[in-house]
Design an enzyme around this catalytic site. Structure first.
Site, PDB file in Angstrom:
ATOM      1  N   ALA A  12     -37.501  11.116  22.301  1.00  0.00           N
ATOM      2  CA  ALA A  12     -36.813  12.457  22.681  1.00  0.00           C
ATOM      3  C   ALA A  12     -35.365  12.448  22.930  1.00  0.00           C
ATOM      4  O   ALA A  12     -34.789  13.561  23.156  1.00  0.00           O
ATOM      5  CB  ALA A  12     -37.693  12.676  24.080  1.00  0.00           C
ATOM      6  N   ASP A  32     -32.712   4.968  31.680  1.00  0.00           N
ATOM      7  CA  ASP A  32     -33.181   5.707  30.631  1.00  0.00           C
ATOM      8  C   ASP A  32     -34.848   5.461  30.611  1.00  0.00           C
ATOM      9  O   ASP A  32     -35.475   5.871  29.819  1.00  0.00           O
ATOM     10  CB  ASP A  32     -33.005   5.277  29.108  1.00  0.00           C
ATOM     11  CG  ASP A  32     -33.498   4.022  28.655  1.00  0.00           C
ATOM     12  OD1 ASP A  32     -33.842   3.130  29.575  1.00  0.00           O
ATOM     13  OD2 ASP A  32     -33.287   3.650  27.327  1.00  0.00           O
TER      14      ASP A  32
END
Length: 210
Positions: free
Chosen positions: A14, A85
């Site tokens: 993504a 992340d």
């Protein structure tokens, strides 16, 4: 900066790490990146999911816990913002997709013991992209063991994330990342930076990139 701990999440491919790196540079923030390459079970899992799913998920959980515990608890007077992340709850979401019922229940018990020891993010940025876009990104980054990930696996991960975000009052920016290009489109990056300058209620808030 209104948020001291920002987490970026999304499906495989993504763009989480790219955005995390760029935001950390912009805000001069501490950066926590998932060390997926150190997991010896990852290539084996993609070859034989049934045999290697449980050790894969245990390894990821242990490594994520150690990383977050070490870095979040370190006081750094020169870097007030931390950007990660991944969300630690990712452990449970992937385990739900990858593990059979009895293994998942054992894993869930371990997760609940560990999870309460960690600091939770102030805001979550969730990058939502369709499966065809994810596959395109996966091919571009060319990690050999990812090249045969089936569409239905990515869709299962996507659906699991969506259910989690809808059911939990996490302060979340849901970004339509269908055509996201944070590296080469300054407007996309600026949209995220501007969004982080606002206050939000708990729950989902949708963000469209220009």
């Amino acid at each position: 900066m209104k948020y001291n701990f920002i987490t970026i999440e999304g499906n495989i491919g993504a763009g989480k790490t790219t955005l995390a790196n760029l935001l950390a540079k912009h805000f001069d923030a501490r950066l926590i990146l998932e060390e997926f390459a150190d997991n010896p079970f990852l290539p084996k899992f993609y070859e034989n999911p049934g045999q290697y799913a449980f050790p894969l998920e245990l390894f990821f959980m242990a490594e994520r816990f150690k990383q977050l515990k070490d870095l979040i608890q370190q006081k750094d007077m020169f870097q007030q913002v931390t950007i990660s992340d991944y969300l630690f709850t990712k452990c449970l979401l992937f385990a739900k997709v990858n593990l059979p019922g009895d293994e998942y229940r054992l894993y869930q018990r371990l997760f609940e013991i560990i999870h309460q020891q960690l600091v939770q993010p102030d805001i979550l940025i969730y990058l939502h992209a369709p499966v065809n876009k994810l596959q395109e990104n996966i091919k571009k980054r060319a990690r050999p063991y990812e090249q045969k990930i089936p569409d239905n696996y990515l869709q299962n991960i996507q659906d699991t994330y969506t259910r989690y975000i809808k059911q939990h009052p996490v302060k979340t920016l849901v970004v339509d990342a269908s055509n996201a290009d944070f590296l080469y489109n300054p407007l996309h990056m600026q949209t995220i930076i501007d969004a982080l300058d606002k206050d939000y209620e708990d729950g989902q808030h949708y963000l469209q990139l220009p």
